[in-house]
Write a protein that holds these residues in place. Structure first.
Motif, PDB file in Angstrom:
ATOM      1  N   GLU A 125      45.061  24.966 -23.915  1.00 46.48           N
ATOM      2  CA  GLU A 125      43.751  25.429 -23.454  1.00 46.48           C
ATOM      3  C   GLU A 125      43.573  25.121 -21.968  1.00 46.48           C
ATOM      4  O   GLU A 125      43.184  25.980 -21.183  1.00 46.48           O
ATOM      5  CB  GLU A 125      42.643  24.757 -24.267  1.00 46.48           C
ATOM      6  N   VAL A 126      43.859  23.891 -21.580  1.00 46.33           N
ATOM      7  CA  VAL A 126      43.740  23.462 -20.185  1.00 46.33           C
ATOM      8  C   VAL A 126      44.956  22.620 -19.830  1.00 46.33           C
ATOM      9  O   VAL A 126      45.330  21.705 -20.566  1.00 46.33           O
ATOM     10  CB  VAL A 126      42.453  22.640 -19.950  1.00 46.33           C
ATOM     11  N   THR A 127      45.570  22.957 -18.715  1.00 46.54           N
ATOM     12  CA  THR A 127      46.689  22.178 -18.184  1.00 46.54           C
ATOM     13  C   THR A 127      46.359  21.783 -16.759  1.00 46.54           C
ATOM     14  O   THR A 127      46.011  22.637 -15.941  1.00 46.54           O
ATOM     15  CB  THR A 127      47.994  22.999 -18.195  1.00 46.54           C
ATOM     16  N   THR A 128      46.413  20.495 -16.448  1.00 50.83           N
ATOM     17  CA  THR A 128      46.168  20.056 -15.079  1.00 50.83           C
ATOM     18  C   THR A 128      47.299  19.143 -14.623  1.00 50.83           C
ATOM     19  O   THR A 128      47.962  18.484 -15.429  1.00 50.83           O
ATOM     20  CB  THR A 128      44.835  19.286 -14.940  1.00 50.83           C
ATOM     21  N   PHE A 129      47.477  19.113 -13.313  1.00 48.47           N
ATOM     22  CA  PHE A 129      48.395  18.145 -12.731  1.00 48.47           C
ATOM     23  C   PHE A 129      47.559  16.969 -12.271  1.00 48.47           C
ATOM     24  O   PHE A 129      46.723  17.100 -11.377  1.00 48.47           O
ATOM     25  CB  PHE A 129      49.177  18.738 -11.563  1.00 48.47           C
ATOM     26  N   GLN A 130      47.751  15.816 -12.909  1.00 47.45           N
ATOM     27  CA  GLN A 130      46.993  14.619 -12.560  1.00 47.45           C
ATOM     28  C   GLN A 130      47.645  13.951 -11.351  1.00 47.45           C
ATOM     29  O   GLN A 130      48.772  13.456 -11.429  1.00 47.45           O
ATOM     30  CB  GLN A 130      46.950  13.650 -13.743  1.00 47.45           C
ATOM     31  N   THR A 131      46.930  13.958 -10.249  1.00 41.24           N
ATOM     32  CA  THR A 131      47.461  13.349  -9.031  1.00 41.24           C
ATOM     33  C   THR A 131      47.248  11.842  -9.084  1.00 41.24           C
ATOM     34  O   THR A 131      46.408  11.328  -9.806  1.00 41.24           O
ATOM     35  CB  THR A 131      46.795  13.964  -7.788  1.00 41.24           C
ATOM     36  N   GLY A 132      48.018  11.141  -8.315  1.00 37.43           N
ATOM     37  CA  GLY A 132      48.049   9.683  -8.411  1.00 37.43           C
ATOM     38  C   GLY A 132      49.173   9.250  -9.323  1.00 37.43           C
ATOM     39  O   GLY A 132      50.110   8.570  -8.903  1.00 37.43           O
ATOM     40  N   THR A 133      49.115   9.679 -10.590  1.00 39.10           N
ATOM     41  CA  THR A 133      50.243   9.447 -11.504  1.00 39.10           C
ATOM     42  C   THR A 133      51.286  10.540 -11.374  1.00 39.10           C
ATOM     43  O   THR A 133      52.435  10.361 -11.793  1.00 39.10           O
ATOM     44  CB  THR A 133      49.756   9.404 -12.962  1.00 39.10           C
ATOM     45  N   ASN A 134      50.880  11.695 -10.835  1.00 36.42           N
ATOM     46  CA  ASN A 134      51.782  12.830 -10.607  1.00 36.42           C
ATOM     47  C   ASN A 134      52.472  13.285 -11.891  1.00 36.42           C
ATOM     48  O   ASN A 134      53.696  13.307 -12.001  1.00 36.42           O
ATOM     49  CB  ASN A 134      52.820  12.489  -9.535  1.00 36.42           C
ATOM     50  N   ARG A 135      51.639  13.686 -12.858  1.00 37.09           N
ATOM     51  CA  ARG A 135      52.188  14.196 -14.103  1.00 37.09           C
ATOM     52  C   ARG A 135      51.260  15.282 -14.659  1.00 37.09           C
ATOM     53  O   ARG A 135      50.062  15.294 -14.404  1.00 37.09           O
ATOM     54  CB  ARG A 135      52.340  13.067 -15.130  1.00 37.09           C
TER      55      ARG A 135
END
Length: 618
Positions: A371-381
């Motif tokens: 449904e939703v895919t994000t790139f989490q910055t800081g952890t970079n994943r």
């Protein structure tokens, strides 16, 4: 919206760089030969229902085999020089899968006939002779199905920025053959949060330069600035009333609309997607970039609007660590000085974009898209969520405190405030000078949102608060708001708020990043609109008011040892026009004498606790 004219999808403003890349590749591979391509090319004029002909380029695989679907892109940025699909990073993986690619000049642009209208309004459906972008899309698809042999009867649309918006328009009243779109940074509302305004504040340099580029001629044309540093040029321009008096002379429709509609009236509301979108009628993949300098607001807003009627689970969102168009080029390991440790753009094109169309147009794969895919910055994943914003986050307030400190503890002091003088004659630059023409040679426009904010740190007209070094990670996921309790000696004011990740002073991983002030969220509110976007009101001098600035959303982890910082200022020039700080009904008609200094006060007491409202995940 921006020049997204592509090398079959690279933005026009990058045409020179892309051409240089291609030429270098050719030189190293075969100095005297054209690279091999799997496609035949033809350029035709397709007649619309009202007789207007639209220039269209069609790329057909030389050895197609089975009937293939169409991938269709409509643009104001010119298609005649578009590269072959297998020679563009944007379309390479889709080309490997096999499609008939189609690119079209919209009405009134480049080789197409008719009249160009910026974000053309939707037609009256009761008028059988009316046209809009949706009818032009429909008529083109009908022609393609009947004329181009060996097609399988399915069509997908894609594109970045204006091309994303035309894809959305094509999906409003879709041809039955249109099965799916992948829109990348569509504008959703040009007054609330996309190219031309942010919460009532006019985006001067972008609005001025884009209007000239698109409307001064039928092809993209840069404004002939007399100085390299446009900060100086815009400052010498003075009041916005001088634009038509000295330069545009009333000849550019978009600028005239800016000047006639300074408030959120029916013009802007009717143009926005909220007034156009109903339930999703085709499968839709929305793509946004956390540091999109032009249309970050749009695709997330489009997702949210369509999500309300998404009974068939066709509406999906992807957000990555990109600037405008960053998903379409390069490998996405870095943006400016910020490293992401993985090939984010390449991953999107290969593992998210190509499978989307392979499933919806060819029936390949299982169709199980997050449904939703994000790139989490800081952890970079990469992360996936069942909705956006996620419900797992907990609201916590980060308060402004004495001595420039931020704390999750609410202030208990009976009084407390910080002040600064904002002078429109000496505005804070929005990025380090020189500020090159937006799409001009050497422009750093593309990465300004990731630039080190130390260039304004400790300016007397920029207030700063920060935490101590964090003893544990803080994960901010979802929406965030700034709530300022503030007053001004003037009768209007702009409030710019920036959320910043401050790197440790010792950073062995990347020593050059030590102490870096990385802006992870930001926006501006024009004070006159704090109660109503439709009906602005002057501020009462020296009266404390509550201002809410929407900083939109993010998925970012402030790592242990980093600091969280907030900066507040009242000028951001010339991306935002100067507020006179003396209320006038229409700033586009302000006189030079209306601009005045004002003292702004940000309160941080128990009764008036200015803070950021964050959604934090444990």
């Amino acid at each position: 919206m921006k020049p997204s004219a592509r090398l079959l999808a690279l933005p026009v403003f990058e045409l020179i760089f892309a051409c240089a890349f291609v030429l270098c590749a050719l030189f190293s591979h075969a100095q005297t030969s054209v690279p091999e391509t799997r496609y035949d090319r033809r350029e035709v004029l397709i007649t619309m229902r009202d007789g207007v002909r639209l220039n269209t380029v069609i790329f057909t695989p030389k050895t197609a085999g089975k009937p293939l679907p169409f991938l269709f892109r409509r643009t104001p940025y010119g298609v005649s020089k578009a590269p072959f699909p297998d020679q563009s990073s944007y379309t390479q993986f889709m080309a490997d899968e096999g499609y008939i690619f189609v690119a079209q000049d919209i009405r009134g642009r480049y080789k197409s006939e008719g009249t160009f209208e910026m974000q053309r309004f939707s037609r009256n459906p009761a008028d059988p002779k009316a046209i809009d972008e949706s009818t032009d899309t429909y008529d083109t698809i009908e022609w393609l199905l009947k004329t181009i042999p060996n097609n399988n009867g399915n069509v997908g649309m894609y594109g970045t920025s204006y091309d994303a918006w035309t894809s959305v328009m094509g999906a409003l009243d879709p041809h039955p053959a249109l099965k799916a779109i992948s829109e990348h940074a569509t504008p959703a509302d040009m007054w609330i949060g996309d190219d031309f305004h942010h919460q009532g504040a006019f985006r001067l340099s972008y609005g001025f330069e884009y209007a000239f580029m698109e409307e001064a001629a039928k092809t993209d044309t840069l404004f002939p600035f007399s100085t390299y540093d446009t900060y100086d040029w815009y400052l010498k321009l003075g009041s916005l009333a001088n634009v038509n008096k000295k330069h545009f002379l009333g000849k550019l429709p978009a600028w005239n609309d800016f000047a006639k509609h300074p408030n959120y009236d029916q013009f802007w509301q009717k143009q926005a997607l909220a007034a156009r979108l109903g339930r999703p009628k085709v499968a839709i993949q929305h793509v946004a970039g956390w540091w999109d300098q032009e249309d970050f607001y749009g695709p997330i807003k489009a997702y949210q609007i369509w999500e309300k009627g998404d009974a068939k689970q066709q509406n999906h969102l992807i957000v990555g660590p990109w600037n405008h168009g960053g998903w379409a080029r390069g490998d996405g390991r870095k943006l400016g000085n910020i490293s992401f440790d993985t090939t984010t753009s390449l991953t999107f094109r290969q593992s998210m974009l190509a499978p989307w169309f392979a499933y919806h147009l060819k029936g390949k794969g299982d169709g199980k898209f997050a449904e939703v895919t994000t790139f989490q910055t800081g952890t970079n994943r990469w992360k996936t969520y069942s909705q956006w914003p996620p419900t797992s986050a907990v609201k916590r307030n980060l308060y402004f405190r004495a001595n420039g400190r931020l704390s999750f503890d609410k202030p208990t002091d009976a009084s407390g405030a910080d002040r600064y003088v904002s002078d429109p004659a000496h505005p804070v630059p929005y990025r380090p000078r020189p500020i090159e023409e937006t799409y001009g040679p050497g422009s750093r426009w593309y990465t300004w949102l990731t630039e080190d904010q130390r260039f304004v740190h400790n300016r007397p007209d920029v207030l700063t608060w920060e935490t101590e070094p964090l003893t544990e990670e803080v994960t901010v996921t979802g929406t965030l708001l700034a709530r300022l309790f503030a007053a001004t000696t003037g009768s209007d004011a702009d409030w710019v708020v920036k959320l910043i990740d401050v790197y440790p002073e010792r950073y062995p991983k990347e020593p050059h990043m030590a102490g870096y002030q990385f802006m992870v969220a930001n926006d501006v509110l024009r004070g006159r609109f704090h109660r109503s976007f439709e009906k602005p009101q002057p501020l009462q001098p020296n009266k404390t008011e509550r201002f809410t600035i929407d900083l939109h959303s993010l998925d970012h982890v402030f790592r242990k040892g980093h600091r969280i910082m907030v900066q507040v200022q009242s000028t951001w020039f010339p991306i935002i026009d100067r507020n006179p700080q003396r209320y006038v009904p229409n700033i586009f008609e302000a006189a030079d004498a209306d601009f005045q200094k004002a003292t702004h006060t940000i309160f941080r007491s128990a009764a008036h606790p200015s803070h950021l409202e964050l959604n934090i995940v444990d």
